[in-house]
Design an enzyme around this catalytic site. Sequence first.
Site, PDB file in Angstrom:
ATOM      1  N   GLY A  11      60.903  35.816  52.704  1.00  0.00           N
ATOM      2  CA  GLY A  11      61.334  36.004  54.098  1.00  0.00           C
ATOM      3  C   GLY A  11      61.907  37.359  53.792  1.00  0.00           C
ATOM      4  N   VAL A  57      62.053  25.539  46.036  1.00  0.00           N
ATOM      5  CA  VAL A  57      63.189  25.852  45.191  1.00  0.00           C
ATOM      6  C   VAL A  57      63.772  25.009  44.633  1.00  0.00           C
ATOM      7  CG1 VAL A  57      63.016  28.822  45.134  1.00  0.00           C
ATOM      8  CG2 VAL A  57      64.974  27.447  46.383  1.00  0.00           C
ATOM      9  N   LYS A 105      67.296  31.955  31.794  1.00  0.00           N
ATOM     10  CA  LYS A 105      67.649  31.415  30.588  1.00  0.00           C
ATOM     11  C   LYS A 105      66.572  30.599  30.163  1.00  0.00           C
ATOM     12  CE  LYS A 105      69.785  27.737  28.277  1.00  0.00           C
ATOM     13  NZ  LYS A 105      70.940  26.082  28.252  1.00  0.00           N
ATOM     14  N   TYR A 145      76.817  26.103  54.500  1.00  0.00           N
ATOM     15  CA  TYR A 145      75.706  27.832  53.524  1.00  0.00           C
ATOM     16  C   TYR A 145      76.724  27.889  52.989  1.00  0.00           C
ATOM     17  CZ  TYR A 145      74.052  31.919  53.788  1.00  0.00           C
ATOM     18  OH  TYR A 145      73.596  33.758  53.312  1.00  0.00           O
ATOM     19  N   THR A 175      72.949  42.370  57.322  1.00  0.00           N
ATOM     20  CA  THR A 175      71.876  43.651  56.902  1.00  0.00           C
ATOM     21  C   THR A 175      70.832  42.759  58.402  1.00  0.00           C
ATOM     22  OG1 THR A 175      71.394  43.404  54.877  1.00  0.00           O
ATOM     23  CG2 THR A 175      69.877  43.924  56.036  1.00  0.00           C
TER      24      THR A 175
END
Length: 313
Positions: A11, A57, A105, A145, A175
Amino acid sequence: MPTSVVTGGAGFLGSHLCDHLLEDGHRVICVDNLETGSLENIAHLRSDAFVFLNHDVTEPIRLDEDVDFVFHLAALASPVDYMRMPLASLKVGSYGTHHALGLAKWKRARFLISSTSEVYGDPQVHPQPETYWGNVNPIGPRGVYDEAKRYAEALTMTYHHQQGVDTAIARIFNTYGPRMRRNDGRASVNFIHQALEGKPLTVYGDGSQTRSLCYVDDLIRGLHLLATSDEHLPVNLGNPDHEVTMLELAQTVIKVTGSTSEIVFEALPTDDPQVRRPDITRARQVLGWQPEVDLEEGLARWLSTLGREPVRS
Ligand code: UDP
């Protein structure tokens, strides 16, 4: 050589982070399902130290090798994208963060999540320090979101406190810069392309709402500093020196591009925050970080990458 996993690595921010980590000597495993990321953003990364995994993911992430850092940037970060795919936004913030934390983890890696100024919603405190809890409408169009990121922060802190995972939370403010998708829908990218194509710049509402704009290189430097610090509490990363109204942003873009485009006003989206500016006291103290690139300079650099000559004042 440290190994970093970057989710959302194809991205806008993710690909710049991959560049930065490779330059810093990391081996980088970029995980992206290319829903909003693109292979074009990483096409130049042809080193042996770079691996791309086409993976969503929201499914568990299994890797054989050791990992030192997990940068969890995967998200549908633009309002246009998360309103088009609301369930995917909730899933990547919840299941996606769960799996990225699980990976950290298992590998005993330092974990950094890209959270957002959206956790402050339409803020009633201005500028926003990390101690402000926000003003979010959970069932509004932005809730898919905002609440996903708020949940992701809660999950991250719980993995830290209860499971001992070494975690960091970056609250990223607006950004901009090269590799933002043409049709990503955000103000800066819409305005730049509208100005370059001689089309009217679409300012929503009366254009009095503000955002603070940070150039991508500054932001990436901040993320890296946070990852290599031992901070666990959220840290705002954004540029407080360039809080501009959307009308001012449109005018600045017209100036820097030398465009003859006019400005038109369109409907203001529901729950659109009126103001936004980071208080970066914590980032200054903990990371010694502050942005260096001012708005006109950042826009000029971006234009150069689009093959256009910026008009400098
Ligand atoms: N906006 C605008 N014109 C556009 C796109 C966005 O005026 O073509 C406004 C939008 O309503 C918001 C601000 O610009 O007030 C910033 O929107 P953006 O999508 O960039 O990010 P946000 O900060 O809302 O997540």
